[in-house]
Motif scaffolding. Structure first.
Motif, mmCIF file in Angstrom:
data_model
loop_
_atom_site.group_PDB
_atom_site.id
_atom_site.type_symbol
_atom_site.label_atom_id
_atom_site.label_comp_id
_atom_site.label_asym_id
_atom_site.label_seq_id
_atom_site.Cartn_x
_atom_site.Cartn_y
_atom_site.Cartn_z
ATOM 1 N N TYR A 23 0.869 -1.175 0.000
ATOM 2 C CA TYR A 23 0.000 0.000 0.000
ATOM 3 C C TYR A 23 0.906 1.225 0.000
ATOM 4 C CZ TYR A 23 -3.921 -2.963 1.527
ATOM 5 O OH TYR A 23 -4.908 -3.918 1.615
ATOM 6 N N SER B 220 3.126 0.729 3.256
ATOM 7 C CA SER B 220 2.871 -0.335 4.224
ATOM 8 C C SER B 220 2.626 -1.637 3.471
ATOM 9 C CB SER B 220 1.747 0.046 5.179
ATOM 10 O OG SER B 220 0.532 -0.401 4.693
ATOM 11 N N ILE B 221 3.129 -2.700 4.058
ATOM 12 C CA ILE B 221 3.059 -3.994 3.380
ATOM 13 C C ILE B 221 1.812 -4.749 3.824
ATOM 14 C CG2 ILE B 221 4.215 -6.237 3.098
ATOM 15 C CD1 ILE B 221 6.851 -4.744 3.410
ATOM 16 N N GLY B 222 0.965 -5.047 2.860
ATOM 17 C CA GLY B 222 -0.255 -5.791 3.156
ATOM 18 C C GLY B 222 -0.008 -7.285 3.053
ATOM 19 N N PRO C 52 -3.654 -12.852 13.249
ATOM 20 C CA PRO C 52 -3.931 -11.702 14.122
ATOM 21 C C PRO C 52 -4.329 -10.472 13.309
ATOM 22 C CG PRO C 52 -1.566 -12.071 13.941
ATOM 23 C CD PRO C 52 -2.230 -13.190 13.200
ATOM 24 N N ASN C 53 -4.815 -9.452 13.960
ATOM 25 C CA ASN C 53 -5.175 -8.220 13.254
ATOM 26 C C ASN C 53 -3.957 -7.669 12.512
ATOM 27 O OD1 ASN C 53 -7.817 -8.169 14.104
ATOM 28 N ND2 ASN C 53 -7.320 -7.108 15.996
ATOM 29 N N GLY C 54 -4.184 -7.227 11.279
ATOM 30 C CA GLY C 54 -3.085 -6.649 10.505
ATOM 31 C C GLY C 54 -2.223 -7.673 9.788
ATOM 32 N N ALA C 55 -2.614 -8.961 9.849
ATOM 33 C CA ALA C 55 -1.793 -10.013 9.234
ATOM 34 C C ALA C 55 -1.895 -10.006 7.708
ATOM 35 C CB ALA C 55 -2.209 -11.376 9.765
ATOM 36 N N GLY C 56 -3.001 -9.470 7.183
ATOM 37 C CA GLY C 56 -3.161 -9.441 5.727
ATOM 38 C C GLY C 56 -4.369 -10.229 5.232
ATOM 39 N N LYS C 57 -5.246 -10.628 6.132
ATOM 40 C CA LYS C 57 -6.397 -11.450 5.739
ATOM 41 C C LYS C 57 -7.314 -10.690 4.784
ATOM 42 C CE LYS C 57 -7.715 -11.913 10.062
ATOM 43 N NZ LYS C 57 -6.658 -11.153 10.743
ATOM 44 N N THR C 58 -7.725 -9.482 5.196
ATOM 45 C CA THR C 58 -8.647 -8.714 4.357
ATOM 46 C C THR C 58 -7.999 -8.390 3.015
ATOM 47 O OG1 THR C 58 -9.763 -7.798 6.277
ATOM 48 C CG2 THR C 58 -9.982 -6.558 4.236
ATOM 49 N N THR C 59 -6.732 -8.043 3.052
ATOM 50 C CA THR C 59 -6.012 -7.740 1.804
ATOM 51 C C THR C 59 -6.080 -8.953 0.869
ATOM 52 O OG1 THR C 59 -4.530 -6.299 3.046
ATOM 53 C CG2 THR C 59 -3.795 -6.994 0.859
HETATM 54 N N1 LIG Z 1 -5.803 0.905 2.667
HETATM 55 C C1 LIG Z 1 -4.649 0.675 3.301
HETATM 56 N N2 LIG Z 1 -3.630 1.571 3.269
HETATM 57 C C2 LIG Z 1 -2.462 1.328 3.885
HETATM 58 N N3 LIG Z 1 -2.192 0.192 4.569
HETATM 59 C C3 LIG Z 1 -3.157 -0.741 4.646
HETATM 60 C C4 LIG Z 1 -4.437 -0.555 4.020
HETATM 61 N N4 LIG Z 1 -5.201 -1.643 4.259
HETATM 62 C C5 LIG Z 1 -4.431 -2.481 5.001
HETATM 63 N N5 LIG Z 1 -3.219 -1.933 5.246
HETATM 64 C C6 LIG Z 1 -2.121 -2.571 6.000
HETATM 65 O O1 LIG Z 1 -1.891 -3.872 5.507
HETATM 66 C C7 LIG Z 1 -1.686 -4.789 6.570
HETATM 67 C C8 LIG Z 1 -2.700 -5.903 6.478
HETATM 68 O O2 LIG Z 1 -3.993 -5.387 6.722
HETATM 69 P P1 LIG Z 1 -5.315 -6.240 6.584
HETATM 70 O O3 LIG Z 1 -5.286 -7.008 5.307
HETATM 71 O O4 LIG Z 1 -6.468 -5.347 6.812
HETATM 72 O O5 LIG Z 1 -5.144 -7.268 7.815
HETATM 73 P P2 LIG Z 1 -6.221 -8.173 8.581
HETATM 74 O O6 LIG Z 1 -7.453 -8.234 7.766
HETATM 75 O O7 LIG Z 1 -5.536 -9.492 8.741
HETATM 76 O O8 LIG Z 1 -6.439 -7.525 9.906
HETATM 77 C C9 LIG Z 1 -1.774 -3.984 7.861
HETATM 78 O O9 LIG Z 1 -0.466 -3.667 8.251
HETATM 79 C C10 LIG Z 1 -2.527 -2.745 7.452
HETATM 80 O O10 LIG Z 1 -2.124 -1.638 8.222
#
Ligand SMILES: Nc1ncnc2c1ncn2[C@@H]1O[C@H](COP(=O)(O)OP(=O)(O)O)[C@@H](O)[C@H]1O
Ligand SMILES: [Mg+2]
Length: 313
Positions: free
Chosen positions: A26, A35-37, A56-63
């Motif tokens: 990102y 930031s690395i997704g 865990p939160n921030g691991a990259g699941k949603t990405t």
């Molecule tokens: N739109 C965005 N801009 C910048 N960084 C992002 C964005 N979305 C996610 N991130 C970063 O990517 C990483 C993975 O996020 P995310 O996929 O939301 O994790 P999870 O769903 O596992 O909690 C995190 O470090 C988050 O801060």
């Protein structure tokens, strides 16, 4: 389908999703900071399974889920869906429930489903939609506005909405988060049900017990990378910590001291052994000396212990 059958056929199953070396960076045009997704994610989801993406939160699941559903473009790597790369046909076979879904709040549940059906070019009767709402326990609330729905009701109508196009694959982002115990249970039952009807399910969660309860396979994702993948049974089987043997009918038990901790309660004797290799030998010897085995229970590491260890590896 029995587990045995599933085990036998492993390897023959079609891959519904194949992800190779997926990277997402990102970058904000206004800030220098990137930031690395995802950082080289590899994973596969097989036809017919419920795959739990755990991290865990921030691991990259949603990405990862957003790239799979084409809502985000990857910075590198590849995603193959139903054997094809990003084809519209493949995307049509997929339903997506985002984290905390929002809908047009002024619509009633029934109107919402009618709206989404039309988007799919379908025109189901009210009766048909009522049937669907009944399955998720929303029939009585079908004429209430979405704005009055609880979080659990929103998740359930969200799940029905993802099913309208009759997809083969459901991608659910944290479908159980924010729900109370009853809501979780209902949602879990629904996920199992749609899976039994033949749909492959990929869902993310940071809650272990939910994953443990409904998934065939789990992938543990940490810092944008897959740390471990496997059948829950397999992951935990390899981690037997000790075996509890319960038996009776034996007076002389001192010889067992070298195998583990002994405890005697009335006639019943308990042996907790860490020496899993020697288990068969011990059982044989107990029987030979006239003991009667009551139970043999391997004590596995819980998924939670395993998860915490994986995070720290
Ligand atoms: N739109 C965005 N801009 C910048 N960084 C992002 C964005 N979305 C996610 N991130 C970063 O990517 C990483 C993975 O996020 P995310 O996929 O939301 O994790 P999870 O769903 O596992 O909690 C995190 O470090 C988050 O801060
Ligand atoms: Mg997320």
């Amino acid at each position: 389908m029995s587990n045995l059958w599933q085990e036998d056929c492993r390897g023959l199953e079609m891959k519904v999703i194949e992800i190779k070396n997926l990277v997402k960076i990102y970058a904000s045009p206004f800030m220098r900071k990137k930031s690395i997704g995802l950082n080289g994610l590899n994973m596969e989801v097989e036809e017919g399974e419920i795959f739990g993406l755990l991290g865990p939160n921030g691991a990259g699941k949603t990405t990862a889920l957003k790239i799979i559903t084409h809502l985000l473009k990857p910075s590198g790597g590849s995603v193959t869906l139903f054997g094809g790369v990003g084809s519209l046909e493949a995307r049509k076979r997929m339903g997506f429930l985002p984290e905390n879904p929002t809908f047009y709040r002024h619509l009633t549940g029934m109107e919402l489903l009618q709206f989404y059906s039309r988007l799919y070019g379908k025109n189901p009767t009210r009766k048909e939609l009522e049937e669907k709402l009944k399955v998720v326990g929303l029939k009585d609330s079908q004429d209430r506005r979405i704005s009055g729905y609880s979080k659990g009701m929103l998740q359930r109508i969200g799940l029905i909405q993802t099913l309208i196009g009759d997809p083969d694959l459901l991608v659910l982002d944290e479908p159980l988060s924010g729900l109370d115990p009853v809501g979780r249970r209902e949602m879990k039952d629904l996920i199992r049900k749609v899976n039994m009807e033949g749909k492959t399910v990929l869902f993310s969660s940071h809650i272990l017990s939910d994953v443990e309860a409904i998934c065939n396979r789990v992938g543990i994702i940490v810092d944008g990378k897959m740390k471990k993948v496997g059948h829950i049974g397999e992951i935990l089987k390899s981690e037997i910590r000790y075996i509890d043997i319960e038996f009776e009918g034996m007076e002389e038990i001192d010889w067992l001291n070298e195998y583990g901790d002994l405890k005697k309660e009335g006639k019943v004797i308990y042996l907790r052994t860490k020496d899993t290799e020697k288990k068969d030998k011990v059982l044989k010897e107990i029987s030979r000396r006239g003991g009667r085995i009551i139970s043999v229970v391997p004590q596995r590491q819980s998924l939670e212990e395993h998860f915490i260890r994986t995070l720290n590896e």
